[in-house]
Design a protein around this motif. Structure first.
Motif, PDB file in Angstrom:
ATOM      1  N   TYR A 185       0.869  -1.170   0.000  1.00 59.42           N
ATOM      2  CA  TYR A 185       0.000   0.000   0.000  1.00 59.42           C
ATOM      3  C   TYR A 185       0.906   1.220   0.000  1.00 59.42           C
ATOM      4  O   TYR A 185       2.065   1.156   0.373  1.00 59.42           O
ATOM      5  CB  TYR A 185      -0.937   0.005   1.188  1.00 59.42           C
ATOM      6  N   ALA A 186       0.337   2.315  -0.416  1.00 62.85           N
ATOM      7  CA  ALA A 186       1.094   3.560  -0.469  1.00 62.85           C
ATOM      8  C   ALA A 186       0.644   4.472   0.660  1.00 62.85           C
ATOM      9  O   ALA A 186      -0.519   4.460   1.059  1.00 62.85           O
ATOM     10  CB  ALA A 186       0.875   4.238  -1.813  1.00 62.85           C
ATOM     11  N   VAL A 187       1.571   5.264   1.175  1.00 62.03           N
ATOM     12  CA  VAL A 187       1.223   6.214   2.231  1.00 62.03           C
ATOM     13  C   VAL A 187       0.108   7.144   1.750  1.00 62.03           C
ATOM     14  O   VAL A 187      -0.764   7.546   2.520  1.00 62.03           O
ATOM     15  CB  VAL A 187       2.472   7.022   2.664  1.00 62.03           C
ATOM     16  N   ALA A 188       0.110   7.449   0.451  1.00 63.42           N
ATOM     17  CA  ALA A 188      -0.895   8.355  -0.117  1.00 63.42           C
ATOM     18  C   ALA A 188      -2.317   7.877   0.156  1.00 63.42           C
ATOM     19  O   ALA A 188      -3.239   8.690   0.246  1.00 63.42           O
ATOM     20  CB  ALA A 188      -0.680   8.490  -1.618  1.00 63.42           C
ATOM     21  N   SER A 189      -2.504   6.560   0.292  1.00 62.82           N
ATOM     22  CA  SER A 189      -3.859   6.040   0.479  1.00 62.82           C
ATOM     23  C   SER A 189      -4.444   6.437   1.832  1.00 62.82           C
ATOM     24  O   SER A 189      -5.642   6.288   2.058  1.00 62.82           O
ATOM     25  CB  SER A 189      -3.869   4.515   0.311  1.00 62.82           C
ATOM     26  N   LEU A 190      -3.609   6.932   2.748  1.00 58.34           N
ATOM     27  CA  LEU A 190      -4.097   7.391   4.053  1.00 58.34           C
ATOM     28  C   LEU A 190      -4.609   8.831   4.006  1.00 58.34           C
ATOM     29  O   LEU A 190      -5.237   9.305   4.957  1.00 58.34           O
ATOM     30  CB  LEU A 190      -2.977   7.294   5.095  1.00 58.34           C
TER      31      LEU A 190
END
Ligand code: BO1
Ligand code: ZN
Length: 264
Positions: A185-190
């Motif tokens: 997962y990417a940090v951006a998804s938070l």
């Protein structure tokens, strides 16, 4: 303000006396953000925040129960970073962590019009030109924290799943193994969908030693978290094997500060 003096949330109202060097200062965090007294700033609003490597899936992130928080350190060669949004220079991600409540009526540190949210995510960055986090704590613009508020939803937030999967491995505080977060997962998804709308003010670390070095960005749009996911957070244990909950500081006086917004 001896940073080796232990602190905890049970005595948070005493921090100004226990850590007078900074915790008793005049630019403390968090704050209540009063929608009707914030001011639009062209300087803050003209450029969006640019996110670099936020979309990249880190090879490995390390989840830690530090006895007060669930913290995630990334281990990427090129760390996620931000610039723009009225920030001067580039800030590199150091770690991110969560604050939550014993029930969903509380948990966030920042409040909007005195409304509390059940959880708040802090993405902690330090200014690249200062070299490392420790050195950055010496400068008034050394640290930039992005704050994301959570509201309760009937759906799980899939972006939290990889971190929450590690909770069982780090249930006990300090001394538990650091656990790599492997799920992709990417940090951006938070982040919320709308990262262009945010509040901005100058404040501090929200826990001792409360250094007054943080440029705060609080996104206007909350993201969602399910009750089940919050319950999982509340199963983490502190140093005394008590559940970690209510690991938030209450809003501090605004004093002689302005809160800006990036949006009309
Ligand atoms: S917060 O984002 O305002 N809640 C916050 C509060 C405390 C810290 C960071 C963010 N503490 C600092 C420590 C440093 C450490 C750094 C990065 O976190 O004081 O020693 O290097 O993990
Ligand atoms: Zn925090």
């Amino acid at each position: 303000g001896n940073p080796s003096v232990p602190w905890d949330y049970e005595t948070k109202e005493d921090w100004p006396r226990q850590f007078p060097l900074f915790c008793a200062g005049k630019r403390q965090s968090p704050i209540n953000i009063d929608r009707f007294s914030v001011q639009y700033s062209h300087w803050v609003g003209i450029y969006p925040i640019y996110f670099y490597n936020y979309e990249v899936i880190p090879e490995q992130q390390i989840a830690i129960n530090n006895g007060e928080q669930l913290q995630v350190m990334h281990n990427s060669k090129v760390p996620p970073s931000i610039k723009g949004g009225g920030l001067h220079g580039t800030y590199l991600l150091s770690q991110y962590h969560f604050h939550w409540g014993s029930d969903s009526s509380k948990g966030s540190e920042h409040t909007i019009n005195t409304v509390r949210y059940p959880m708040e995510l802090h993405l902690v960055h330090y200014k690249a030109q200062y070299g490392d986090m420790m050195n950055a704590l010496r400068y008034a613009d050394g640290v930039a924290v992005l704050a994301v508020l959570f509201e309760v939803s009937s759906r799980d937030n899939p972006a939290l799943a990889p971190v929450l999967q590690q909770v069982q491995n780090i249930r006990r505080g300090r001394g538990t193994p650091m656990t790599p977060v492997n799920a992709p997962y990417a940090v951006a998804s938070l982040l919320p969908d709308d990262t262009k709308s945010f509040y901005r003010y100058e404040g501090s670390l929200t826990s001792p030693p409360c250094n007054e070095v943080v440029i705060w960005t609080v996104f206007k749009e909350p993201v969602h978290v399910s009750q089940n996911q919050l319950e999982l957070m509340r199963t983490l244990l502190d140093l005394h094997d008590e559940p970690i909950e209510d690991n938030f500081r209450n809003p501090q006086p605004l004093n002689n500060r302005r809160v800006y917004r990036s949006f009309f």
